[in-house]
Structure formats: structure tokens, C-alpha cells
Design an enzyme around this catalytic site. Structure first.
Site: not given
Ligand code: HSE
Length: 411
Positions: A196, A11, A200, A100
Site C-alpha cells: 500500500d 467503508t 502511494k 491507490k
Molecule cells: N489501508 C490504508 C492505510 C488505507 O492503512 O493507510 C488508506 O489508504
């Protein structure tokens, strides 16, 4: 002419190739020279792609080609991406990435190699997708002492929560839609379990406070425990549930970082951040609060940030870019989130009839009771006073109150 290699044609990688080709003329002006994709590394063939002739399967082709000065790592995951990033930097190439996981786990190592090799390691796309957040944090806000950063850092979970709240979609249907739109990670567990967002907030904390904060140091709760009862109770209290990452520096210099669903007042700006959008609030001692808002995931928004880093790396081929870096971390710099005073939302079992919330209310020093008339199974409360999670758990245990959900309230 600057020659670039893209690693991973999924992607994000395919989006980067499209942006570089589609905006070639304006990118040339901004970079000061044409920027051309020489290789695209992927295990697969793409015979129908306009970039089919760029596909290579062997990383050493890129590693050993002195013409390639910038590598965009869009592979995702940790293992291969980590190895290829280290090898590309050691081969004297700048690396830019949206990954990340790799930045959060070992950004300090790669920043060190980049310094030694006089190349750039840039990762604007790793936080907030297309939102410019890392450069503003380290450039425009450089004069501030950053005291706190909090925000909606994961587009997939924000999309799911928005669809559950506004359209009454089930969790599974909303997740499937997020996957179809290209927002979710290859393994969406990383989104819904909060990993995730954790990565971040690690990157933001490391940049803001100058020392690496590692994912293992960040207590993380995702949204899989958020029920329709919690959504209904939050609504009844004039609030919304949002998954937030938060980091702050305490007066003693210790850093706290955590990820958890929070209740946010309906009137707050972050409450209005919906669908795939991210919203990140940075609190500085001169600026006060400033919020960054935009598309936090998706092919072209993320590719926009990666391509911006490619341009920056091309412009800084001779003299590397400084400022977006930090030093290794350590457990001695971290504080304990369990000691952080906050107000709390607690969903209780059994409803109010059995009197337990009343006794809990006394012990908790005052609460606002919440119920949803059409849902007898739902009863909750919000503490009026801030207290640490440790203290909350102790007081709840004393009353024998069984808490089904406990989330902090953002004040
Ligand atoms: N999977 C991540 C999100 C993609 O949904 O934010 C972007 O970092």
C-alpha cells in the site's frame, strides 16, 4: 443538478454517500449546483440503509445513463475497478477514486483517456487518506523543483508500530484493532508487506517527477520483519522505527523510489506521527521542507477527500482540470536504490561477546554500538558513515557478520 454514481458501498463508499448527504447545502454552494447521488453500485443489498433505493447491481446502468457526470470508484482492488474506470471514462464521465492500486498500476492510461474524452480523473484520496497532498504538490508547490518526498504513508502499519512501541501490544492484536477501525485493506497483507505504501509513493513520484513510476519498479519491505528486539534497540538509540516511502531525483535525472522501515531520531517531526496519522515531507528547491500531516485512513477522512474530488469534477465539467497528471514511465528513468548512500542500523546475532561487531565496526568505518541491558539477545549498531546498501552487504559479508535486520537511518 449534478448526478453522481458511487461504485462500492464499503467503508469508503458509504462514507462518501454520508458526507454528500450530510453536507449537501455547503457542497451545493461550493460546486455551484446541487450534487445528488443517483446510483450506488454494489453486489449486496442494503435494505436498512437510508440509501437502499439507490443500490444497483449492474454497472451498465451507470455507464449508459447520460445524466451521470461523475463516478466515484470506491470498489478497491484492481480487476473490476480497472475495467469500470476505463468504461466510465470512455463513456464521457469523470472518475474520482481512493483506489491507490489502480492509480499506481495504470494511472497513466486513465489520464490519457481522460484527456481524450475531456473529462477529469482525480485521486486525491489515494494518498494520505484525508490529507490534501496531491493538489498542494501540483498547485501551491508548482514553482519548485521537487527533489525528494518521504513519509509515513500507511495508517495501518503506523498504528501497529505505535501500539507495539507505546503499549507493548503484540503485532496480531494491533493489526486486529486496525482492521476493526476500518484502516486496513481488505487483505491486510497489502498494508503490512508495504504494498500500500509502495502504491502511494508511486503516485507521489509520478506527480512530482512527471513520469509514471510503477509498483514493480519500487523495492518494497514491509514491517513483518520488524521484531520487538528492533523496537527495543531503536529506543535504546533514541530513535523510533517507522515504515517510510521515499522517492528522490538524482543529479543525473534518474528517479529512485523505495519503501522500508527506517530508524528516525526521536526529535524529528516524523517520529511524532503516531497511530493512524500519516506525515509526508516534500522537499522543494524554493520551499525547503514542508510536512503534510493528518488522518491517513478511515471512513470519513478518506470520504472527505473523495467528496472534495467530486466537487472539483462537477466544477470542471466543461473545462477539465489540468496539472494533476503525468506521462508513461520506463525503466530507463529509474536509478538503483542499492547505490544510494545512507547510514544503516544493523541487528546482529550472537551479541557483542564474540567480537564480531568489533571487527564489523572496523570494516564499516565506525559504528555506534547499541544494546539493551535487560535483553541479552539484542545487539545492534548504527554506522557512522553513509554507504550504499551494496557496500554495506559486501563489508558485512567480509567479516562474516550475520545481520538479522538491516534498516536505513533517516538523516
Ligand atoms: N489501508 C490504508 C492505510 C488505507 O492503512 O493507510 C488508506 O489508504
Amino acid at each position: 443538478m449534478a448526478k453522481v454514481a458511487i461504485m462500492g458501498f464499503g467503508t469508503v463508499g458509504s462514507g462518501v454517500a454520508e458526507v454528500l448527504a450530510g453536507n449537501a447545502a455547503s457542497i451545493e454552494k461550493k460546486a455551484g449546483e446541487p450534487v445528488e447521488v443517483k446510483y450506488i453500485l454494489d453486489l449486496r443489498e442494503f435494505p436498512d440503509s437510508p440509501f437502499a433505493d439507490k443500490i444497483v447491481h449492474d454497472f451498465s446502468v451507470i455507464e449508459n445513463d447520460p445524466e451521470v457526470s461523475v463516478v466515484a470508484e470506491c470498489i478497491g482492488g484492481a480487476r473490476i475497478a480497472r475495467e469500470y474506470t476505463a468504461r466510465a471514462l470512455k463513456a464521457g464521465k469523470s472518475v474520482v477514486t481512493s483506489n491507490k492500486e489502480v492509480v499506481a498500476e495504470c494511472g497513466d492510461e486513465f489520464l490519457e483517456i481522460a484527456r481524450e474524452k475531456n473529462v477529469n480523473y482525480l485521486f486525491e484520496a489515494s494518498v494520505g487518506g484525508g490529507i490534501p497532498i496531491l493538489r498542494p504538490l501540483t498547485s501551491c508547490l508548482a514553482a519548485n523543483e521537487i527533489t525528494e518526498i518521504f513519509g509515513i504513508l500507511n495508517g495501518t502499519t503506523n498504528y501497529i508500530l505505535t501500539k507495539m512501541i507505546k503499549e507493548g501490544l503484540s503485532f496480531d492484536t494491533a493489526l486486529r484493532q486496525a482492521q476493526e477501525k476500518g484502516y486496513a485493506e481488505a487483505d491486510p497483507t497489502a498494508d503490512i508487506e508495504g504494498h500500500d505504501a509502495c502504491r502511494k509513493i508511486c503516485i507521489l513520484a509520478s506527480l512530482a517527477f512527471g513520469r509514471h513510476v510503477y509498483p514493480r519498479q519500487v523495492p518494497t519491505t514491509g514491517i513483518t520483519g520488524v521484531t520487538s528486539g528492533d523496537v527495543a534497540l531503536a529506543h535504546a538509540a533514541g530513535k523510533r522505527i517507522k515504515l517510510l516511502g521515499r522517492t528522490l531525483r538524482l543529479d543525473d535525472g534518474k528517479i529512485i523510489a523505495y519503501v522500508a522501515p527506517h530508524l528516525i531520531d526521536d526529535g524529528e517531526q516524523l517520529a511524532g506521527v503516531e497511530d493512524v496519522f500519516n506525515g509526508i515531507v516534500v522537499r522543494g528547491n524554493a520551499i525547503g521542507d514542508v510536512m503534510f500531516y493528518g488522518r491517513g485512513a478511515g471512513k470519513l477522512p478518506t470520504a472527505s477527500a473523495v467528496a472534495g474530488d467530486i466537487i472539483d469534477a462537477v466544477k470542471h465539467r466543461q473545462e477539465r482540470r489540468t496539472g494533476m497528471e503525468w506521462l508513461p514511465g520506463g525503466d530507463e528513468i529509474m536509478g538503483d536504490d542499492q547505490d544510494l548512500p545512507m547510514r544503516w542500523y544493523v541487528r546482529v546475532s550472537g551479541g557483542f561477546a564474540e567480537g564480531r561487531p568489533d571487527s564489523a565496526a572496523n570494516l564499516l568505518g565506525g559504528v555506534t554500538l547499541i544494546n539493551v541491558p535487560e535483553r541479552e539477545d539484542c545487539a545492534g549498531m548504527i554506522t557512522k558513515n553513509a554507504m550504499s546498501r551494496r557496500e554495506l552487504d559486501r563489508r558485512l559479508a567480509e567479516t562474516g557478520t550475520e545481520a538479522l535486520s538491516i534498516f536505513p537511518v533517516l538523516d
